[in-house]
Scaffold this motif. Structure first.
Motif, PDB file in Angstrom:
ATOM      1  N   LEU A 118       0.742  -1.128   0.004  1.00 17.84           N
ATOM      2  CA  LEU A 118      -0.059   0.078  -0.016  1.00 17.84           C
ATOM      3  C   LEU A 118       0.974   1.216   0.034  1.00 17.84           C
ATOM      4  O   LEU A 118       0.827   2.241  -0.721  1.00 17.84           O
ATOM      5  N   ALA A 119       1.897   1.258   0.991  1.00 16.46           N
ATOM      6  CA  ALA A 119       2.903   2.439   0.870  1.00 16.46           C
ATOM      7  C   ALA A 119       3.439   2.612  -0.548  1.00 16.46           C
ATOM      8  O   ALA A 119       3.393   3.920  -0.874  1.00 16.46           O
ATOM      9  N   THR A 120       3.577   1.582  -1.314  1.00 17.05           N
ATOM     10  CA  THR A 120       4.361   1.810  -2.703  1.00 17.05           C
ATOM     11  C   THR A 120       3.233   2.644  -3.590  1.00 17.05           C
ATOM     12  O   THR A 120       3.433   3.621  -4.431  1.00 17.05           O
ATOM     13  N   ILE A 121       1.943   1.951  -3.644  1.00 15.18           N
ATOM     14  CA  ILE A 121       1.012   2.337  -4.258  1.00 15.18           C
ATOM     15  C   ILE A 121       0.573   3.918  -4.053  1.00 15.18           C
ATOM     16  O   ILE A 121       0.526   4.786  -5.045  1.00 15.18           O
ATOM     17  N   LEU A 122       0.629   4.370  -2.713  1.00 15.16           N
ATOM     18  CA  LEU A 122       0.216   5.595  -2.591  1.00 15.16           C
ATOM     19  C   LEU A 122       1.191   6.530  -2.582  1.00 15.16           C
ATOM     20  O   LEU A 122       1.212   7.766  -2.701  1.00 15.16           O
ATOM     21  N   SER A 123       2.528   6.109  -3.027  1.00 14.74           N
ATOM     22  CA  SER A 123       3.833   6.854  -3.015  1.00 14.74           C
ATOM     23  C   SER A 123       3.639   7.729  -4.470  1.00 14.74           C
ATOM     24  O   SER A 123       4.323   8.436  -4.673  1.00 14.74           O
ATOM     25  N   ARG A 124       2.619   6.964  -5.238  1.00 14.86           N
ATOM     26  CA  ARG A 124       2.861   7.430  -6.709  1.00 14.86           C
ATOM     27  C   ARG A 124       1.555   8.411  -7.013  1.00 14.86           C
ATOM     28  O   ARG A 124       1.333   8.772  -8.071  1.00 14.86           O
ATOM     29  N   VAL A 125       0.688   8.566  -5.945  1.00 14.73           N
ATOM     30  CA  VAL A 125      -0.217   9.649  -6.117  1.00 14.73           C
ATOM     31  C   VAL A 125       0.236  11.081  -5.416  1.00 14.73           C
ATOM     32  O   VAL A 125       0.763  11.172  -4.343  1.00 14.73           O
ATOM     33  N   GLU A 126      -0.549  11.972  -6.060  1.00 15.43           N
ATOM     34  CA  GLU A 126      -0.186  13.335  -5.654  1.00 15.43           C
ATOM     35  C   GLU A 126      -1.674  14.139  -5.563  1.00 15.43           C
ATOM     36  O   GLU A 126      -2.541  13.652  -6.065  1.00 15.43           O
ATOM     37  N   GLY A 127      -1.718  15.298  -5.034  1.00 15.92           N
ATOM     38  CA  GLY A 127      -2.824  16.134  -4.783  1.00 15.92           C
ATOM     39  C   GLY A 127      -3.674  16.069  -3.631  1.00 15.92           C
ATOM     40  O   GLY A 127      -4.819  16.624  -3.554  1.00 15.92           O
ATOM     41  N   TYR A 128      -3.332  15.126  -2.665  1.00 16.97           N
ATOM     42  CA  TYR A 128      -4.172  15.265  -1.558  1.00 16.97           C
ATOM     43  C   TYR A 128      -3.455  15.511  -0.171  1.00 16.97           C
ATOM     44  O   TYR A 128      -2.531  15.342  -0.116  1.00 16.97           O
ATOM     45  N   SER A 129      -3.968  16.510   0.492  1.00 14.00           N
ATOM     46  CA  SER A 129      -3.725  17.025   1.943  1.00 14.00           C
ATOM     47  C   SER A 129      -4.082  15.812   3.013  1.00 14.00           C
ATOM     48  O   SER A 129      -3.408  15.981   3.961  1.00 14.00           O
ATOM     49  N   LEU A 130      -4.859  15.040   2.862  1.00 15.15           N
ATOM     50  CA  LEU A 130      -5.315  13.908   3.502  1.00 15.15           C
ATOM     51  C   LEU A 130      -5.927  12.660   3.038  1.00 15.15           C
ATOM     52  O   LEU A 130      -6.244  12.546   2.190  1.00 15.15           O
TER      53      LEU A 130
END
Length: 273
Positions: A118-130
């Motif tokens: 999950l950490a790997t997948i989330l590391s590829r997204v941007e644009g969220y503050s939370l």
């Protein structure tokens, strides 16, 4: 931030939805990751079935997974946008869709490599503050995967004997997890949910939690909401539901969101026991 509880039925997903509603009302770009195989958060957020790949299948194919291309906007956004009289900025509340498929990872024997999916997948997204991760009510692989991807863990408890004891066990589990996997993982706090103001038992348990958890017990507590099931069944945000009780509940989640996102307080909330 992972939303966690060892004990089921304490309203963990309800707290996730309440915080998501408050974030939407505050204009905070937010992503909700529905990691519970029951996918109740996905349903409650008013997500309609589409062609998006669910979070379980994205976890299965980490190398090619594109979370940003597979999130879907919450059904709450249209209402929030129409209610925004000032029209300041674009409302963002996206959902990484849950499904029963995530259950393949809800086992106790995940490798370190699997815990990083999950950490790997989330590391590829941007644009969220939370980012809010709704976890299943267990300490198996999915919860530990969420903790590996999080900077903070918010614990949810009811003011009852079994729930308070379960929260204490979760605290111990967090300590062990920090030592082995995530030394910088912090406790955002403990939120007491479904509190009845006229209950002597609830008053006793809240006092007990203050003694046990100190300043980790967050204020405000979340009062029991008589029509919460109706609100969730209609897939509405608490901030969009009519009536005084819903307005008061929305105000509590506004305060809770401010409490858990207070960066100064969060920096100091790594619990050492």
């Amino acid at each position: 931030m992972s939303i966690s509880s060892l004990k089921g039925g304490v309203g963990k997903t309800s707290v996730t939805l309440g915080l998501a509603s408050a974030a939407l009302a505050a204009g905070i770009p937010t992503l909700v990751v529905d990691l519970d195989p029951h996918a109740d958060a996905t349903t409650g957020l008013g997500v309609r079935p589409n062609r998006q790949t669910d979070i379980g299948r994205l976890l299965k194919n980490v190398r090619r997974a594109d979370l940003g291309a597979n999130v879907t906007s919450s059904g709450w956004v249209a209402t929030a946008t129409s209610n925004d009289k000032h029209g300041v900025g674009r409302k963002v509340l996206d959902v990484a869709v849950g499904s029963a498929y995530t259950g393949i990872y809800d086992r106790p024997d995940l490798s370190r490599r699997d815990l990083r999916r999950l950490a790997t997948i989330l590391s590829r997204v941007e644009g969220y503050s939370l980012v809010l991760v709704d976890c299943p009510p267990s300490l198996n692989g999915l919860t530990r995967m969420a903790w590996s991807a999080s900077s903070h863990v918010l614990l949810v408890a009811e003011p009852s004997l079994f729930s308070v004891a379960g929260t204490e066990r979760t605290m111990r589990a967090l300590d062990l997890f920090r030592e082995e996997f995530a030394p910088n993982l912090a406790t955002a706090g403990v939120v007491a949910n479904r509190v009845r103001s006229g209950s002597n038992e609830h008053a006793f348990r809240i006092a007990e939690m203050k003694t046990m958890f100190g300043d980790l017990l967050l204020s405000p507590t979340i009062a029991e909401q008589a029509n919460w099931q109706q609100i969730q069944g209609a897939a509405h945000a608490i901030h969009h539901w009519p009536g005084e009780s819903a307005r008061q509940a929305a105000g509590l989640f506004d305060e809770l969101l401010k409490s858990v996102t207070d960066s100064g307080r969060l920096r100091n909330r790594v619990l050492r026991r």
